[in-house]
Design a protein around this motif. Structure first.
Motif, PDB file in Angstrom:
ATOM      1  N   THR A  83       0.835  -1.202   0.000  1.00  0.00           N
ATOM      2  CA  THR A  83       0.000   0.000   0.000  1.00  0.00           C
ATOM      3  C   THR A  83       0.873   1.258   0.000  1.00  0.00           C
ATOM      4  N   LEU A  84       1.908   1.256   0.845  1.00  0.00           N
ATOM      5  CA  LEU A  84       2.824   2.399   0.878  1.00  0.00           C
ATOM      6  C   LEU A  84       3.617   2.508  -0.420  1.00  0.00           C
ATOM      7  N   LEU A  85       3.978   1.368  -1.013  1.00  0.00           N
ATOM      8  CA  LEU A  85       4.694   1.392  -2.293  1.00  0.00           C
ATOM      9  C   LEU A  85       3.838   2.021  -3.381  1.00  0.00           C
ATOM     10  N   SER A  86       2.542   1.785  -3.350  1.00  0.00           N
ATOM     11  CA  SER A  86       1.660   2.398  -4.350  1.00  0.00           C
ATOM     12  C   SER A  86       1.701   3.917  -4.251  1.00  0.00           C
ATOM     13  N   LEU A  87       1.811   4.453  -3.039  1.00  0.00           N
ATOM     14  CA  LEU A  87       1.930   5.900  -2.856  1.00  0.00           C
ATOM     15  C   LEU A  87       3.257   6.402  -3.412  1.00  0.00           C
ATOM     16  N   VAL A  88       4.346   5.676  -3.141  1.00  0.00           N
ATOM     17  CA  VAL A  88       5.668   6.070  -3.643  1.00  0.00           C
ATOM     18  C   VAL A  88       5.682   6.057  -5.173  1.00  0.00           C
ATOM     19  N   VAL A  89       5.104   5.023  -5.773  1.00  0.00           N
ATOM     20  CA  VAL A  89       5.041   4.933  -7.243  1.00  0.00           C
ATOM     21  C   VAL A  89       4.280   6.127  -7.818  1.00  0.00           C
ATOM     22  N   ALA A  90       3.149   6.460  -7.209  1.00  0.00           N
ATOM     23  CA  ALA A  90       2.380   7.615  -7.682  1.00  0.00           C
ATOM     24  C   ALA A  90       3.214   8.884  -7.611  1.00  0.00           C
ATOM     25  N   MET A  91       3.901   9.097  -6.499  1.00  0.00           N
ATOM     26  CA  MET A  91       4.721  10.296  -6.323  1.00  0.00           C
ATOM     27  C   MET A  91       5.824  10.372  -7.380  1.00  0.00           C
ATOM     28  N   LEU A  92       6.559   9.272  -7.584  1.00  0.00           N
ATOM     29  CA  LEU A  92       7.701   9.285  -8.495  1.00  0.00           C
ATOM     30  C   LEU A  92       7.267   9.507  -9.938  1.00  0.00           C
ATOM     31  N   PHE A  93       6.234   8.795 -10.380  1.00  0.00           N
ATOM     32  CA  PHE A  93       5.823   8.899 -11.775  1.00  0.00           C
ATOM     33  C   PHE A  93       5.163  10.240 -12.079  1.00  0.00           C
ATOM     34  N   VAL A  94       4.331  10.717 -11.165  1.00  0.00           N
ATOM     35  CA  VAL A  94       3.717  12.033 -11.383  1.00  0.00           C
ATOM     36  C   VAL A  94       4.782  13.119 -11.370  1.00  0.00           C
ATOM     37  N   CYS A  95       5.754  13.003 -10.478  1.00  0.00           N
ATOM     38  CA  CYS A  95       6.852  13.972 -10.425  1.00  0.00           C
ATOM     39  C   CYS A  95       7.619  13.990 -11.745  1.00  0.00           C
ATOM     40  N   ALA A  96       7.908  12.797 -12.292  1.00  0.00           N
ATOM     41  CA  ALA A  96       8.614  12.716 -13.570  1.00  0.00           C
ATOM     42  C   ALA A  96       7.800  13.372 -14.680  1.00  0.00           C
ATOM     43  N   GLY A  97       6.488  13.126 -14.708  1.00  0.00           N
ATOM     44  CA  GLY A  97       5.644  13.719 -15.735  1.00  0.00           C
ATOM     45  C   GLY A  97       5.542  15.226 -15.624  1.00  0.00           C
ATOM     46  N   VAL A  98       5.368  15.720 -14.402  1.00  0.00           N
ATOM     47  CA  VAL A  98       5.256  17.168 -14.190  1.00  0.00           C
ATOM     48  C   VAL A  98       6.557  17.876 -14.557  1.00  0.00           C
ATOM     49  N   PHE A  99       7.685  17.287 -14.189  1.00  0.00           N
ATOM     50  CA  PHE A  99       8.961  17.904 -14.522  1.00  0.00           C
ATOM     51  C   PHE A  99       9.235  17.854 -16.021  1.00  0.00           C
ATOM     52  N   ALA A 100       8.746  16.823 -16.707  1.00  0.00           N
ATOM     53  CA  ALA A 100       8.941  16.735 -18.161  1.00  0.00           C
ATOM     54  C   ALA A 100       8.306  17.922 -18.864  1.00  0.00           C
ATOM     55  N   VAL A 101       7.096  18.288 -18.452  1.00  0.00           N
ATOM     56  CA  VAL A 101       6.439  19.422 -19.107  1.00  0.00           C
ATOM     57  C   VAL A 101       6.859  20.750 -18.477  1.00  0.00           C
ATOM     58  N   GLY A 102       7.207  20.734 -17.193  1.00  0.00           N
ATOM     59  CA  GLY A 102       7.609  21.975 -16.533  1.00  0.00           C
ATOM     60  C   GLY A 102       8.950  22.494 -17.021  1.00  0.00           C
ATOM     61  N   ARG A 103       9.850  21.583 -17.397  1.00  0.00           N
ATOM     62  CA  ARG A 103      11.169  21.985 -17.905  1.00  0.00           C
ATOM     63  C   ARG A 103      11.101  22.409 -19.369  1.00  0.00           C
ATOM     64  N   HIS A 104      10.169  21.832 -20.133  1.00  0.00           N
ATOM     65  CA  HIS A 104      10.041  22.144 -21.565  1.00  0.00           C
ATOM     66  C   HIS A 104       8.579  22.411 -21.894  1.00  0.00           C
ATOM     67  N   PRO A 105       8.015  23.523 -21.389  1.00  0.00           N
ATOM     68  CA  PRO A 105       6.578  23.755 -21.503  1.00  0.00           C
ATOM     69  C   PRO A 105       6.069  23.934 -22.926  1.00  0.00           C
ATOM     70  N   GLY A 106       6.932  24.222 -23.896  1.00  0.00           N
ATOM     71  CA  GLY A 106       6.471  24.470 -25.256  1.00  0.00           C
ATOM     72  C   GLY A 106       6.572  23.280 -26.182  1.00  0.00           C
ATOM     73  N   ARG A 107       7.023  22.141 -25.701  1.00  0.00           N
ATOM     74  CA  ARG A 107       7.284  21.001 -26.574  1.00  0.00           C
ATOM     75  C   ARG A 107       6.161  19.965 -26.477  1.00  0.00           C
ATOM     76  N   VAL A 108       5.621  19.617 -27.658  1.00  0.00           N
ATOM     77  CA  VAL A 108       4.574  18.603 -27.704  1.00  0.00           C
ATOM     78  C   VAL A 108       5.122  17.258 -27.243  1.00  0.00           C
ATOM     79  N   GLN A 109       6.377  16.952 -27.611  1.00  0.00           N
ATOM     80  CA  GLN A 109       6.970  15.679 -27.203  1.00  0.00           C
ATOM     81  C   GLN A 109       7.039  15.562 -25.682  1.00  0.00           C
ATOM     82  N   ALA A 110       7.378  16.679 -25.029  1.00  0.00           N
ATOM     83  CA  ALA A 110       7.455  16.670 -23.565  1.00  0.00           C
ATOM     84  C   ALA A 110       6.076  16.425 -22.961  1.00  0.00           C
ATOM     85  N   LEU A 111       5.033  17.019 -23.560  1.00  0.00           N
ATOM     86  CA  LEU A 111       3.670  16.820 -23.067  1.00  0.00           C
ATOM     87  C   LEU A 111       3.246  15.360 -23.205  1.00  0.00           C
TER      88      LEU A 111
END
Length: 257
Positions: A83-111
């Protein structure tokens, strides 16, 4: 086959879980808007807050909804480490996705990359959470509904990240968060309707923790984090407000004679 009830507490858990998803989405959108107006460490901190808010909202939505999940003929317990691992997985993957678009906000590939990463993370969190369920019987899944739930997660995540980049006004953020909350809830219940259980009656005690002794307190704590962080973000001045305040404090320049 065991009869599954997804709302043993009536409408309470679906409504509360939807509210958690909307709160996390709204806070994540507002933090991303702040991040795109900042640079350096400030942008990073806002992106981290956005990611934690979205992930917390999604995880809390899932397990608040699970408080209303029941199977006739068996008690339900939860494996604490999974159950705790599911929370960690959510945090890590969402963080990776948010940073992908936050670092390159104008790129369709990043989105697209961010949407895929976040969507798979949301789906992974859901099915890890289901893998943590312990009951007297065997759980199986309908592959078509599982695939549909993953598709909904990816589309919802991509739309959420696009909204974070494109939406600025508070009214638009509110509407977007309501839609995103509905999408996350749809993904959850699509995944839940993919579940079937073959109950094997047994008097043996189940391993793990009960929902009320473990999941409920954790969900309440994470929900409190969302609401407290929402209040802090609401009270924190935006970039435009800080600029206007700084300009007002500058002494007026006297014209030269």
């Amino acid at each position: 086959m065991g009869h599954l009830d997804h709302a043993t507490l009536g409408w309470l858990t679906p409504v509360l879980s939807y509210a958690m998803a909307c709160t996390g989405a709204a806070l994540g959108l507002r933090c991303t808007v702040r991040a795109l107006a900042a640079t350096g460490p400030v942008r990073r901190n806002w992106l981290l807050t956005a990611a934690s808010a979205i992930a917390t909202g999604i995880w809390t939505m899932h397990f608040t909804a699970m408080l209303g999940f029941g199977v006739n003929g068996s008690d339900i317990r939860y494996d604490v480490p999974l159950t705790l691992l599911s929370l960690v997985v959510a945090m890590l993957f969402v963080c990776a996705g948010v940073f992908a678009v936050g670092r390159h906000p104008g790129r369709v590939q990043a989105l697209l990359l961010g949407g895929l990463t976040t969507g798979f993370g949301v789906a992974g969190m859901h099915y890890l959470g289901m893998a943590a369920v312990r009951l007297h019987g065997e759980v199986s899944y309908d592959p078509g509904r599982v695939a549909l739930s993953v598709l909904i997660a990816v589309v919802a995540a991509t739309a959420a990240l696009w909204a974070a980049l494109a939406i600025r006004s508070p009214a638009a953020v509110t509407v977007a968060s309501l839609i995103m909350g509905a999408a996350v809830s749809s993904m959850h219940y699509t995944g839940m309707y993919a579940v079937s259980v073959r109950v094997t009656p047994s008097g043996e005690p189940l391993p793990g923790a009960s929902a009320m002794s473990f999941v409920f307190p954790l969900a309440v704590g994470l929900g409190a984090y969302l609401f407290i962080t929402s209040a802090l973000v609401a009270l924190s001045p935006a970039a435009g407000e800080r600029h206007a305040s700084a300009s007002a404090r500058r002494p007026a320049e006297r014209p030269a004679h």
